[in-house]
Design an enzyme around this catalytic site. Structure first.
Site, mmCIF file in Angstrom:
data_model
loop_
_atom_site.group_PDB
_atom_site.id
_atom_site.type_symbol
_atom_site.label_atom_id
_atom_site.label_comp_id
_atom_site.label_asym_id
_atom_site.label_seq_id
_atom_site.Cartn_x
_atom_site.Cartn_y
_atom_site.Cartn_z
ATOM 1 N N TYR A 1 -31.342 -5.911 -5.027
ATOM 2 C CA TYR A 1 -31.710 -6.613 -3.792
ATOM 3 C C TYR A 1 -33.069 -7.308 -3.956
ATOM 4 C CZ TYR A 1 -32.968 -7.433 1.085
ATOM 5 O OH TYR A 1 -33.359 -8.030 2.267
ATOM 6 N N GLY B 1 -24.141 -16.679 7.955
ATOM 7 C CA GLY B 1 -24.220 -15.330 8.525
ATOM 8 C C GLY B 1 -24.763 -15.326 9.939
HETATM 9 N N1 LIG Z 1 -33.035 -6.468 8.539
HETATM 10 C C1 LIG Z 1 -34.156 -6.472 7.845
HETATM 11 O O1 LIG Z 1 -35.014 -5.595 7.998
HETATM 12 C C2 LIG Z 1 -34.427 -7.580 6.855
HETATM 13 C C3 LIG Z 1 -35.683 -7.597 6.201
HETATM 14 C C4 LIG Z 1 -35.947 -8.631 5.303
HETATM 15 C C5 LIG Z 1 -35.002 -9.614 5.058
HETATM 16 N N2 LIG Z 1 -33.786 -9.544 5.696
HETATM 17 C C6 LIG Z 1 -32.818 -10.607 5.397
HETATM 18 O O2 LIG Z 1 -32.358 -11.179 6.613
HETATM 19 C C7 LIG Z 1 -31.079 -11.779 6.405
HETATM 20 C C8 LIG Z 1 -30.174 -11.442 7.577
HETATM 21 O O3 LIG Z 1 -29.934 -10.042 7.580
HETATM 22 P P1 LIG Z 1 -29.822 -9.185 8.931
HETATM 23 O O4 LIG Z 1 -30.897 -8.168 8.881
HETATM 24 O O5 LIG Z 1 -29.689 -10.047 10.110
HETATM 25 O O6 LIG Z 1 -28.461 -8.376 8.606
HETATM 26 P P2 LIG Z 1 -26.986 -8.471 9.224
HETATM 27 O O7 LIG Z 1 -27.023 -8.263 10.683
HETATM 28 O O8 LIG Z 1 -26.175 -7.504 8.395
HETATM 29 O O9 LIG Z 1 -26.548 -9.967 8.896
HETATM 30 C C9 LIG Z 1 -26.138 -10.356 7.622
HETATM 31 C C10 LIG Z 1 -25.189 -11.507 7.773
HETATM 32 O O10 LIG Z 1 -24.794 -11.959 6.475
HETATM 33 C C11 LIG Z 1 -23.393 -12.123 6.473
HETATM 34 N N3 LIG Z 1 -22.795 -12.033 5.147
HETATM 35 C C12 LIG Z 1 -22.836 -10.993 4.276
HETATM 36 N N4 LIG Z 1 -22.104 -11.286 3.196
HETATM 37 C C13 LIG Z 1 -21.584 -12.528 3.389
HETATM 38 C C14 LIG Z 1 -20.727 -13.357 2.638
HETATM 39 N N5 LIG Z 1 -20.209 -12.973 1.458
HETATM 40 N N6 LIG Z 1 -20.398 -14.586 3.123
HETATM 41 C C15 LIG Z 1 -20.889 -14.987 4.321
HETATM 42 N N7 LIG Z 1 -21.680 -14.242 5.095
HETATM 43 C C16 LIG Z 1 -22.021 -13.013 4.631
HETATM 44 C C17 LIG Z 1 -22.899 -10.987 7.364
HETATM 45 O O11 LIG Z 1 -21.547 -11.205 7.737
HETATM 46 P P3 LIG Z 1 -20.608 -9.969 8.201
HETATM 47 O O12 LIG Z 1 -20.986 -9.669 9.610
HETATM 48 O O13 LIG Z 1 -19.234 -10.493 8.048
HETATM 49 O O14 LIG Z 1 -20.920 -8.816 7.280
HETATM 50 C C18 LIG Z 1 -23.892 -11.116 8.506
HETATM 51 O O15 LIG Z 1 -23.524 -12.155 9.367
HETATM 52 C C19 LIG Z 1 -30.589 -11.255 5.053
HETATM 53 O O16 LIG Z 1 -30.717 -12.289 4.096
HETATM 54 C C20 LIG Z 1 -31.552 -10.124 4.718
HETATM 55 O O17 LIG Z 1 -31.736 -9.977 3.327
HETATM 56 C C21 LIG Z 1 -33.481 -8.566 6.592
#
Ligand SMILES: NC(=O)c1ccc[n+]([C@@H]2O[C@H](COP(=O)([O-])OP(=O)(O)OC[C@H]3O[C@@H](n4cnc5c(N)ncnc54)[C@H](OP(=O)(O)O)[C@@H]3O)[C@@H](O)[C@H]2O)c1
Length: 308
Positions: A192, A41
Site C-alpha cells: 500500500y 470510486g
Molecule cells: N480512509 C483513510 O484513512 C485514507 C487515508 C489516506 C488515503 N486514503 C485514500 O483515499 C482514497 C479513498 O478511500 P476511502 O477511505 O474513501 O475508502 P473507501 O470508502 O473504501 O473508498 C474506496 C473506493 O475505491 C473503490 N474501488 C476499489 N477498488 C476499485 C476498483 N478495482 N475499481 C474501481 N473502484 C474501486 C471502492 O469501490 P467499492 O465500493 O466497489 O469497493 C470505493 O468506492 C483511497 O485512494 C485511499 O488510499 C484513505
C-alpha cells in the site's frame, strides 16, 4: 471524589480527541457550472463526499465505479445531498486494463468535457492480483489510474484550464520503490505504501509533462478518515478498526476537504505537482521529490500498461 476524577478524565480525553481531529475546512464557494468532474470510486467514503461538494457547486459529476448497484445508490444520495440532478455513474474496474480502456472509449464518446479528474479509488494492500497479473494494490491505486489519466489527457487539455487530483496517503514515506520488483506483493501494508508513493511520483511527472498546457495536478493526503476502508478486512479486524477510526479518524466529509480544495481553489494552481495536506501545500520527504525516479516510474508504467 472518584466520580469527579472520572468525569474530568473523560472530559480531557474528549477534548484531546476533538483537538487531534481538528482540520481546516475549505469554505470558498466558487461555482463550477458548466464543468464536468470525474471521480473514481465516488460511491463511497472520501470520493462520495467530494462528489457531493462538487455537485453542490454546480458541476456535472460522474462517478466511475466497479459495482453498478452501489453506484446507483450513491448517485441517489449525492443528488439528494447536493440538490443537483446532474450526477451519474459509469462502470469502471481499475483492476482491469481492458475495463479502463473500455471506460475511456465510452467516456470520450459520451462526454464533451472533462475539467477535473479525481483519481480517488483505492485498495489497501491485499494478497490478490488484478486481471492483468499486477498486485491488486499497485494495479488499482497506481497503474489503473495511470492508464485512465493518460487516455483522458487529450480531453483534459482541450478543456484547459483543467486539473487532475490524485488521492495519495502520508504512508508513502514508509517505503521506497524497487524497480526490480514494482509488482511487490509481500507485506500488504508495504504494498500500500509503495502504491501511494507511486501516486506522488505520478503527480509530479504529470505536472512536468503538462507544464504550460493548462493542466495542473496535485497529490493529496486526506488525513485518516472514517470510510468503507475496513470492508476489506475480517470481521474481528473490522470491529477493532471501527473503534480506532471512531476515536481518532475524521469523517469522510472532512477527509474530502483537501481533495475539493485542490479541485477548486485558485491558490492550489500555483503548486502544480505539489503534495497537499489539510488544504495547504505540504513538504515531502526528500526521496519522494526525486524527479529522476518520477520519470523512471512513468516510463516503466507506460510499458506495463502497454502505452509505450
Ligand atoms: N480512509 C483513510 O484513512 C485514507 C487515508 C489516506 C488515503 N486514503 C485514500 O483515499 C482514497 C479513498 O478511500 P476511502 O477511505 O474513501 O475508502 P473507501 O470508502 O473504501 O473508498 C474506496 C473506493 O475505491 C473503490 N474501488 C476499489 N477498488 C476499485 C476498483 N478495482 N475499481 C474501481 N473502484 C474501486 C471502492 O469501490 P467499492 O465500493 O466497489 O469497493 C470505493 O468506492 C483511497 O485512494 C485511499 O488510499 C484513505
Amino acid at each position: 471524589m472518584y466520580f469527579l476524577y472520572t468525569t474530568i478524565a473523560s472530559l480531557l480525553f474528549f477534548f484531546m480527541l476533538k483537538y487531534m481531529k481538528r482540520r481546516r475546512h475549505f469554505t470558498d464557494v466558487k461555482r463550477l457550472d458548466g464543468k464536468t468532474v470525474l471521480i473514481t470510486g465516488g460511491n463511497s467514503g472520501i470520493g462520495k463526499e467530494a462528489a457531493v461538494a462538487l455537485a453542490t457547486r454546480g458541476a456535472r459529476v460522474i462517478i466511475a465505479c466497479r459495482d453498478p448497484e452501489k453506484a446507483e445508490k450513491a448517485v441517489r444520495e449525492i443528488k439528494f445531498k447536493s440538490h443537483s440532478l446532474n450526477v451519474l455513474h459509469m462502470k469502471l474496474d481499475l483492476a482491469s486494463l481492458r475495463s479502463v480502456r473500455d471506460f475511456c472509449k465510452n467516456f470520450l464518446q459520451r462526454e464533451k468535457r472533462l475539467d477535473i479528474l479525481i483519481n480517488n479509488a483505492g485498495m489497501p494492500g491485499v494478497l490478490d492480483w488484478t486481471d492483468d497479473g499486477f498486485s491488486m494494490c499497485f494495479g488499482v491505486n497506481h497503474l489503473g489510474h495511470f492508464l485512465l489519466t493518460n487516455l483522458l489527457l487529450p480531453r483534459l487539455r482541450e478543456c484547459a484550464p483543467s486539473r487532475v487530483v490524485t488521492v495519495s496517503c502520508s504512508t508513502y514515506q514508509y517505503q521506497k520503490l524497487d524497480f526490480q520488483d514494482l509488482n511487490y506483493n509481500l507485506l500488504p501494508f508495504f504494498t500500500y505504501c509503495r502504491s501511494k508513493l507511486a501516486n506522488i511520483y505520478f503527480s509530479q511527472e504529470l505536472a512536468r509533462i503538462t507544464k504550460g498546457k493548462g493542466v495542473t495536478t496535485y497529490a493529496v493526503h486526506p488525513g485518516f478518515v472514517q470510510s468503507n476502508w475496513t470492508s476489506h478486512y475480517s470481521l474481528l479486524c473490522r470491529m477493532l478498526m471501527q473503534v480506532v477510526m471512531w476515536m481518532f479518524y475524521v469523517s469522510s466529509e472532512v477527509g474530502a476537504q483537501t481533495v475539493v480544495y485542490c479541485a477548486v481553489s485558485d491558490e492550489a494552481t500555483k503548486h502544480s505537482g505539489g503534495y497537499f495536506v489539510d488544504c495547504q501545500p505540504a513538504t515531502l520527504r526528500p526521496f519522494a521529490r526525486d524527479a529522476g525516479v518520477a520519470k523512471k516510474l512513468w516510463e516503466a508504467s507506460e510499458r506495463l500498461v502497454k502505452l509505450a
